[in-house]
Motif scaffolding. Structure first.
Motif, PDB file in Angstrom:
ATOM      1  N   THR A  49       9.454  -2.459   7.375  1.00  0.00           N
ATOM      2  CA  THR A  49       9.318  -3.420   6.279  1.00  0.00           C
ATOM      3  C   THR A  49      10.669  -3.651   5.606  1.00  0.00           C
ATOM      4  OG1 THR A  49       7.053  -2.703   5.996  1.00  0.00           O
ATOM      5  CG2 THR A  49       8.017  -3.892   4.148  1.00  0.00           C
TER       6      THR A  49
ATOM      7  N   GLY B 118       0.804  -1.217   0.000  1.00  0.00           N
ATOM      8  CA  GLY B 118       0.000   0.000   0.000  1.00  0.00           C
ATOM      9  C   GLY B 118       0.837   1.266   0.000  1.00  0.00           C
ATOM     10  N   SER B 119       2.082   1.167   0.416  1.00  0.00           N
ATOM     11  CA  SER B 119       2.948   2.347   0.443  1.00  0.00           C
ATOM     12  C   SER B 119       3.615   2.582  -0.910  1.00  0.00           C
ATOM     13  CB  SER B 119       4.009   2.177   1.544  1.00  0.00           C
ATOM     14  OG  SER B 119       3.372   1.985   2.793  1.00  0.00           O
TER      15      SER B 119
ATOM     16  N   SER C  70       6.433   4.101   4.592  1.00  0.00           N
ATOM     17  CA  SER C  70       6.177   2.805   5.231  1.00  0.00           C
ATOM     18  C   SER C  70       5.343   3.030   6.476  1.00  0.00           C
ATOM     19  CB  SER C  70       7.498   2.127   5.605  1.00  0.00           C
ATOM     20  OG  SER C  70       7.241   0.954   6.341  1.00  0.00           O
ATOM     21  N   LYS C  71       4.200   2.364   6.509  1.00  0.00           N
ATOM     22  CA  LYS C  71       3.334   2.510   7.685  1.00  0.00           C
ATOM     23  C   LYS C  71       4.105   2.128   8.957  1.00  0.00           C
ATOM     24  CE  LYS C  71      -1.034   0.927   9.603  1.00  0.00           C
ATOM     25  NZ  LYS C  71      -2.264   0.184   9.435  1.00  0.00           N
ATOM     26  N   THR C  72       4.800   1.018   8.905  1.00  0.00           N
ATOM     27  CA  THR C  72       5.479   0.507  10.100  1.00  0.00           C
ATOM     28  C   THR C  72       6.911   1.007  10.241  1.00  0.00           C
ATOM     29  OG1 THR C  72       6.155  -1.375   8.763  1.00  0.00           O
ATOM     30  CG2 THR C  72       4.170  -1.648  10.118  1.00  0.00           C
TER      31      THR C  72
ATOM     32  N   GLU D 277      -5.851  -8.869  -0.572  1.00  0.00           N
ATOM     33  CA  GLU D 277      -5.339  -8.797   0.796  1.00  0.00           C
ATOM     34  C   GLU D 277      -6.511  -8.621   1.765  1.00  0.00           C
ATOM     35  OE1 GLU D 277      -1.086  -7.338   1.720  1.00  0.00           O
ATOM     36  OE2 GLU D 277      -2.318  -5.681   2.392  1.00  0.00           O
TER      37      GLU D 277
HETATM   38  O1  F6P Z   1       2.993  -7.287   3.582  1.00  0.00           O
HETATM   39  C1  F6P Z   1       1.771  -6.672   3.601  1.00  0.00           C
HETATM   40  C2  F6P Z   1       1.834  -5.254   4.089  1.00  0.00           C
HETATM   41  O2  F6P Z   1       1.735  -5.202   5.456  1.00  0.00           O
HETATM   42  C3  F6P Z   1       0.741  -4.423   3.424  1.00  0.00           C
HETATM   43  O3  F6P Z   1      -0.471  -4.552   4.040  1.00  0.00           O
HETATM   44  C4  F6P Z   1       1.341  -3.068   3.452  1.00  0.00           C
HETATM   45  O4  F6P Z   1       0.700  -2.213   2.571  1.00  0.00           O
HETATM   46  C5  F6P Z   1       2.763  -3.390   3.052  1.00  0.00           C
HETATM   47  O5  F6P Z   1       3.039  -4.618   3.701  1.00  0.00           O
HETATM   48  C6  F6P Z   1       3.788  -2.361   3.389  1.00  0.00           C
HETATM   49  O6  F6P Z   1       3.861  -2.116   4.765  1.00  0.00           O
HETATM   50  P1  F6P Z   1       4.511  -0.813   5.341  1.00  0.00           P
HETATM   51  O7  F6P Z   1       3.765   0.346   4.797  1.00  0.00           O
HETATM   52  O8  F6P Z   1       4.416  -0.930   6.823  1.00  0.00           O
HETATM   53  O9  F6P Z   1       5.954  -0.779   4.882  1.00  0.00           O
END
Ligand code: F6P
Length: 547
Positions: free
Chosen positions: A210, A154-155, A205-207, A352
């Motif tokens: 990644t 999604g990013s 990146s949301k988290t 997803e």
């Molecule tokens: O692997 C799946 C996922 O968690 C997706 O839902 C998300 O969009 C992608 O990885 C990227 O995650 P992030 O934005 O935390 O890097």
């Protein structure tokens, strides 16, 4: 089917299937002069035609009964109230707040989030405008010419898809690039196309953990340091995340950090600061128009009766094919070249979200859930996989997307594109009978023997379903509408299937195993004992090839 609340509606639909044993879509058109008039819905300039389907008025009634039995309206209210609709992660799913332009309060788990949404949107758009108009400069005091978004899932898919879709709106002095894959080729090939001294990297990146994104971000950082020096890093990096501490630790200054929140799913995050690279390209006004498109659909989805509600109809028709006709795939074919990445974007959004086999209680889902989504732009797809759509043994319902007016391309070519799109949906449902084929071959002068040999190969069974979305042109607002329509479709389906569309636990196992295998792939001496025979064998061959 052991869901008492919907079983009656479900069994009624199952029984209704037999009404279509001898009735084709073509018959339905012949019998009903009002079919198109009654089987399309308009939202401003966007028309959704659902007349070319194996449905009649009874089907629609029964599908709407199913939706009501599944308490769709109640669940929609829960979603829009910002309650915990995603129980496995304990989260709301309130991406609709991100595209609320009016500023009306939007609650997430009992708290109005609009003040922080508006503040972050304001900060992000001000930064985007500064990059775009040259107010924000490179380390050497020049204008930026390239923006490289580093992110995945999604990013990446959202901004990458939208940047391509809206390319006529992107400032001509800016090139937008997207790097996602941990395959170093992705970054390497992108770095070859940019002038590093005039490049802004947006780490999305949301988290902010990644593997792919952090690996590429560190590599990009090294490239900047090697070429421009360590001091250039703050001027050449921005970041978007829900994890401000991790962003700060990466060395990105506060005014280049943009936040969003855990109640925004990755695949719904384009509306948030994850849209930064897009906003830099198309500018504040166009980005706001894009948000308005999403908001238009939120309003439509929440206020329009179910029978005329586009995402509801999209969802129910797809469920009809998935659960009653056993169709495992759904195609999305934009006759709009710039929507080339839209099918890939929808693959994440839909697969997803609804690629689940347990329901909200953790029990086995009682029905088939999300289909395989795929697609390519028309007309290219016609010359690739449409053969199977027309004559294969699999029924693949198709969504066609078409603009009435082209943007920034030769208008003389557009009628050909339109003709092809309409021809395909007509050919799919109408088909060509054996008698028609024989008559055609006879007119070409073939004898009876040749006709008998050839005719079966030239018959088109027809009765193949499709929807068509027709809009004026692919503007930011139209794109916003299209995305939000599919988002809400996915939600409606999840309600009927009683699954959580906002989690994605299915991606975790592979991530864990990759972390375990990474040292074994890097170190030729690492012990592979305990691996399954195939994985061990592949690693052994890989090591031999590398010698
Ligand atoms: O692997 C799946 C996922 O968690 C997706 O839902 C998300 O969009 C992608 O990885 C990227 O995650 P992030 O934005 O935390 O890097």
């Amino acid at each position: 089917m052991d869901r008492p609340e919907i079983s009656e509606a479900f069994f009624a639909l199952e029984a209704h299937l037999s009404d279509f044993h001898d009735v084709t879509i073509a018959d339905l058109f012949t019998k009903d002069a009002r079919r198109f008039a009654d089987f399309h819905v308009v939202l401003d300039d966007l028309l959704f035609d659902f007349s070319k389907h194996r449905i009649d008025r009874t089907t629609l009634k029964l599908l709407l009964d199913l939706a009501r039995a599944a308490k769709l309206e109640e669940r929609r209210a829960v979603l829009f109230a910002g309650a915990t609709i995603n129980p496995t992660e304990g989260r709301a799913a309130m991406h609709m707040a991100l595209r609320t332009m009016s500023g009306v309060p939007m609650q997430v788990q009992g708290r109005d989030v609009m003040p922080e949404v508006l503040a972050e949107r304001h900060k992000m758009l001000a930064f985007a405008e500064a990059v775009r108009d040259g107010g924000l400069k490179t380390a050497a005091g020049e204008r930026f010419a390239h923006v490289v978004n580093i992110g995945i899932g999604g990013s990446d898919l959202g901004p990458a898809m939208a940047a391509r879709a809206l390319s006529p709106f992107v400032a001509p002095h800016l090139d937008l690039h997207f790097v996602a894959n941990v395959d170093g080729a992705d970054l390497a090939d992108t770095l070859k196309r940019v002038d590093l001294a005039r490049t802004l990297f947006v780490v999305s990146s949301k988290t902010f953990t990644t593997l792919e994104t952090m690996t590429n971000a560190r590599a990009a950082r090294r490239a900047v340091i090697d070429r421009l020096g360590e001091a250039a890093v703050p001027a050449h990096f921005a970041a978007v995340s829900t994890a401000p501490k991790e962003v700060a630790a990466f060395g990105i200054p506060e005014d280049c950090r943009f936040l969003f929140w855990d109640w925004v799913g990755g695949r719904y995050s384009l509306w948030s600061s994850i849209g930064l690279s897009l906003a830099i390209g198309i500018g504040k006004q166009n980005f706001e128009d894009f948000l308005r498109g999403g908001e238009d659909v939120d309003n439509h989805f929440t206020t329009t009766p179910l029978a005329e509600n586009i995402p509801v109809l999209m969802a129910l028709i797809e469920i009809w094919y998935r659960d009653f006709w056993d169709c495992a795939a759904q195609a999305v074919i934009p006759y709009d070249q710039r929507l080339g990445r839209f099918p890939a974007y929808l693959q994440q959004l839909e697969m997803e979200s609804n690629g689940k086999s347990v329901d909200l209680s953790g029990a086995a889902a009682g029905t088939s859930t999300g289909p395989v989504i795929f697609g390519e732009p028309g007309t290219n797809a016609q010359h690739a996989f449409f053969q199977l759509f027309h004559q294969g043994t699999e029924i693949v319902p198709v969504d066609f997307l078409l603009a009435a007016e082209p943007l920034a391309s030769d208008p003389a070519q557009h009628p050909l594109l339109v003709a092809n799109c309409l021809a395909q949906s007509e050919a799919l449902f109408r088909g060509r009978t054996r008698a028609e084929v024989e008559a055609k071959l006879r007119a070409q002068g073939l004898d009876d023997e040749a006709i008998a040999a050839l005719a079966p190969h030239k018959v088109f069974e027809g009765n193949r379903p499709s929807s068509t979305f027709l809009y004026k042109s692919l503007t930011p607002r139209t794109l916003g509408r299209l995305i939000a329509l599919y988002e809400h479709k996915v939600f409606v389906q999840s309600v009927i299937w009683n699954i959580d569309p906002f989690d994605q636990w299915g991606v975790e196992l592979g991530k864990e195993l990759a972390l375990r295998l990474a040292p074994l792939s890097a170190d030729p001496a690492a012990d592979t004992t305990g691996l399954d025979a195939s994985t061990a064998g592949l690693l052994a061959h890989l090591r031999a090839l590398r010698k």
